[in-house]
Enzyme design. Structure first.
Site, mmCIF file in Angstrom:
data_model
loop_
_atom_site.group_PDB
_atom_site.id
_atom_site.type_symbol
_atom_site.label_atom_id
_atom_site.label_comp_id
_atom_site.label_asym_id
_atom_site.label_seq_id
_atom_site.Cartn_x
_atom_site.Cartn_y
_atom_site.Cartn_z
ATOM 1 N N ASP A 1 2.910 -17.864 -12.991
ATOM 2 C CA ASP A 1 2.822 -19.259 -12.621
ATOM 3 C C ASP A 1 3.496 -20.133 -13.967
ATOM 4 O O ASP A 1 3.860 -21.214 -13.614
ATOM 5 C CB ASP A 1 1.392 -19.826 -12.215
ATOM 6 C CG ASP A 1 1.435 -19.125 -10.681
ATOM 7 O OD1 ASP A 1 2.195 -19.800 -10.051
ATOM 8 O OD2 ASP A 1 0.334 -18.833 -10.120
ATOM 9 N N HIS B 1 0.708 -1.401 0.024
ATOM 10 C CA HIS B 1 -0.207 -0.142 -0.118
ATOM 11 C C HIS B 1 0.912 1.215 -0.055
ATOM 12 O O HIS B 1 0.476 2.247 -0.516
ATOM 13 C CB HIS B 1 -0.785 0.032 1.281
ATOM 14 C CG HIS B 1 -2.088 -0.645 0.977
ATOM 15 N ND1 HIS B 1 -2.950 -1.157 1.758
ATOM 16 C CD2 HIS B 1 -2.919 -0.549 -0.100
ATOM 17 C CE1 HIS B 1 -4.161 -1.670 1.184
ATOM 18 N NE2 HIS B 1 -4.169 -1.335 -0.026
ATOM 19 N N GLU C 1 -1.945 -21.212 -16.790
ATOM 20 C CA GLU C 1 -0.715 -21.196 -15.911
ATOM 21 C C GLU C 1 0.275 -22.339 -15.500
ATOM 22 O O GLU C 1 1.022 -22.294 -14.719
ATOM 23 C CB GLU C 1 -0.911 -20.348 -14.738
ATOM 24 C CG GLU C 1 -2.136 -20.520 -14.080
ATOM 25 C CD GLU C 1 -2.495 -19.501 -13.215
ATOM 26 O OE1 GLU C 1 -1.798 -18.623 -12.801
ATOM 27 O OE2 GLU C 1 -3.576 -19.873 -12.323
ATOM 28 N N CYS D 1 -2.245 -11.941 -18.647
ATOM 29 C CA CYS D 1 -2.560 -11.169 -17.529
ATOM 30 C C CYS D 1 -1.251 -11.310 -16.387
ATOM 31 O O CYS D 1 -1.406 -10.657 -15.530
ATOM 32 C CB CYS D 1 -3.653 -11.539 -16.689
ATOM 33 S SG CYS D 1 -3.863 -13.093 -16.125
HETATM 34 C C1 PEP Z 1 -0.004 -15.459 -13.089
HETATM 35 O O1 PEP Z 1 0.134 -16.497 -12.412
HETATM 36 O O2 PEP Z 1 0.529 -14.905 -14.067
HETATM 37 C C2 PEP Z 1 -0.938 -14.567 -12.279
HETATM 38 C C3 PEP Z 1 -1.485 -13.471 -13.013
HETATM 39 O O3 PEP Z 1 -1.773 -14.908 -11.273
HETATM 40 P P1 PEP Z 1 -1.164 -14.689 -9.767
HETATM 41 O O4 PEP Z 1 0.160 -13.724 -10.094
HETATM 42 O O5 PEP Z 1 -2.139 -14.128 -8.779
HETATM 43 O O6 PEP Z 1 -0.564 -16.051 -9.536
HETATM 44 MG MG MG Z 2 -1.056 -17.386 -11.035
#
Ligand code: PEP
Ligand code: MG
Length: 577
Positions: free
Chosen positions: A455, A190, A431, A502
């Site tokens: 991941d 934060h 992932e 993402c």
């Molecule tokens: C990822 O694994 O790329 C992802 C976006 O999820 P997180 O970072 O929340 O594991």
């Molecule tokens: Mg992930």
């Protein structure tokens, strides 16, 4: 002159005198009380909570704080203080342990903080700073000492500290505090969010620096490259002045892009969405020109409040976000709990938690928890363009099971005539290598894929994403990872389903051309990076991106790929490097 490297969390460059804040932790000694004093100490706790709530309410509505994000952080602290079970933990401790209110507050808050700090997710672990902030506020109410607010400063300074709490940071005057550098912290704390909101350059995780900086040291802080220079030479100062000038020009140019389309020079449109962890952050996505939310991580609902969220908590959180996005997509990922991200009372002891009962696997073995979230989510689905995304899907059977649970919940809602969108799009995160390799099969059973490179890299390269000893091996610029990404894109296109990326690569300038060249047209990324990524997109043609992707496809080493894509991005946006 000494140069120190940390993590860049808020961009910008400043040069000013150091102000070292001594933030040694206040230790509260254990003092016992008599059984007859219990009621008195419990009463003091109630008064301290009341005082802290009043103070925060005033701060939240204060006229001198005009940034919504900061107000939101006070709101989060308020929610915590208003949580009855949290207060009960403290009073129960007094009843059982017969200690003073001060000791009970300090012990329980530190317990919660260390629980957060130990969670293997930087976003959650950094919430520990908020808990320390709440502890300080409560102790000040109990002990009656003035809070360690910044004294009015006579000149511009760069604050150097072991760590800073979010409210300390929020109290900084932007005109006088020109940057801050801390020994601890991470990019999603934060404190970092506030620094970005205030536009104060910041570098964290610098290790031991408070000892190397004296009160009259001059400091250069480079929030773009994550560097501080202690007592710089005149030549270095000159160099940085020019660099700062260039960055200011670039910032002005990027701000003017907010309402311009994210399209390549030859007119290919790209959708830029934001990744968020808290409903409050949705605002920043819009401010930065994001066209919706591509990844809403819902773990905060379980981990931050310390209690299990109700269906209503889920509904309210999603409703607030989707309403503020008026018809734009909001992709809500069901909880990615497990491994170390486990709420109270669900702690598992696994030898390899990252390979254990996490994420969708955890949901499928904890159906009441999963169904509660799905009910809240489905109820909110009538309010806008909500899409549901399941994380860490490893095979088709898992996806079908998750969808079956979703259908069960729909039937429950039907029974009570509770409205929901029966056609809510359902997608999955890709992932794991197993999902990537069977993407063509999975595509038949879902509406979209979102590639979670964080991941996917971890599982493909067998490199722990949170282990600093192997951090240099953790990269998407690897032929194995890129091969999987390429085949997932191909399978999604062939099946005509939605596709986005993402993971963090979507916000890394050097990967943008490569992703576009491989066929990606939707990116979901950290909101502050949206303008920069848009600028890259607007500076290239798809032909150039395709050429780059073909070249990279023929390369066989991480180093070669990394150098090539970095050089290409530097040519487009030298100011950002
Ligand atoms: C990822 O694994 O790329 C992802 C976006 O999820 P997180 O970072 O929340 O594991
Ligand atoms: Mg992930």
């Amino acid at each position: 002159m000494e140069i120190r490297k940390g993590i860049a969390v808020s961009p910008g460059v400043s040069i000013a005198r150091a102000l070292v804040i001594d933030s040694r932790e206040q230790r509260i000694p254990r003092r016992s009380i008599l059984p007859s004093q219990r009621a008195n100490e419990v009463g003091r706790v109630s008064e301290a909570f009341l005082g802290a709530i009043q103070e925060l309410t005033t701060l939240q509505s204060g006229t001198n704080i005009d940034q919504d994000n900061i107000r939101d952080i006070f709101a989060v602290h308020l929610r915590f203080l208003q949580d009855a079970s949290f207060r009960r933990r403290i009073t129960d401790f007094i009843e059982k342990e017969l200690t003073t209110a001060e000791y009970a507050v300090s012990t329980i808050l530190r317990e919660i903080a260390s629980h957060f700090a130990g969670i293997d997710d930087p976003y959650i672990s950094e919430r520990a700073a908020d808990i320390f902030d709440i502890e300080k506020r409560l102790l000040q109410k109990l002990v009656g000492k003035a809070r360690d607010m910044m004294d009015p400063l006579g000149e511009e300074v760069i604050v150097i500290a072991n760590d800073l709490t979010p409210t300390q940071t929020a109290g900084f005057s932007k005109t006088q505090v020109r940057g801050f550098a801390t020994e601890k912290g991470g990019r999603t704390s934060h404190t970092a969010i506030i620094a970005r909101t205030l536009g104060i350059p910041a570098v964290v995780a610098l290790g031991d620096i408070t000892g190397s900086v004296s009160a009259d040291s001059r400091i250069i802080i480079d929030g773009n490259r994550g560097v501080i220079v202690i007592d710089p030479s005149e030549d270095t100062i000159q160099e940085y002045r020019e660099y700062a000038q260039n960055l200011r020009r670039l910032g002005l140019k990027l701000d003017s892009l907010r309402d311009k389309p994210a399209a390549t020079r030859d007119g290919v449109a790209v959708t830029l969405l934001g990744n968020v962890e808290f409903p409050d952050e949705a605002k920043m996505v819009k401010e930065k020109g994001g066209q919706g939310i591509g990844l809403y991580r819902t773990e905060f609902l379980y981990l931050y409040s310390g209690t299990e969220p109700t269906e209503e908590d889920h509904y309210q959180a999603y409703a607030e976000t989707v309403r503020s996005f008026e018809g734009k997509p909001v992709v809500i990922r069901t909880m990615d709990l497990g491994a170390d991200k486990v709420p109270h009372g669900h702690k598992l002891h696994e030898a390899n938690p990252v390979l254990g009962l996490r994420s969708i696997r955890y949901c499928l073995q904890n159906l009441p928890l999963f169904k509660t979230q799905l009910r809240g989510l489905l109820r909110a689905s009538v309010l806008g363009d909500i899409r549901i995304m399941f994380p860490l899907i490893g095979n088709l059977q898992e996806l079908r099971q998750a969808k079956m649970i979703l259908r069960d919940v729909m039937e429950d809602l039907d029974e009570y005539a509770i409205p929901y969108n029966p056609l809510v799009p359902v997608g999955i995160m890709i992932e794991t290598p197993s999902a990537a390799l069977t993407a063509s099969m999975l595509a038949g059973d879902c509406d979209f894929f979102s590639i979670g490179t964080n991941d996917l890299i971890q599982y493909t390269l067998a490199v722990d994403r949170a282990n600093e000893h192997v951090s240099t091996m953790f990269t998407a610029a690897d032929p194995a990872v890129l091969g999987l990404i390429r085949s997932v894109i191909h399978d999604a296109h062939k099946a005509k389903i939605g596709l986005s990326v993402c993971g963090e690569v979507a916000s890394e300038p050097e990967f943008i051309m490569l992703l576009l060249g491989m066929g990606v047209r939707t990116l979901s990324l950290a909101p502050p990076m949206i303008p920069e990524v848009k600028q890259i997109i607007r500076s290239v043609t798809i032909e150039e991106c395709n050429f780059l992707a073909r070249k990279v496809g023929a390369m066989d080493s991480q180093r070669q790929i990394k150098n090539y894509i970095r050089d290409a991005a530097m040519k487009i946006m030298p100011e950002a490097f």
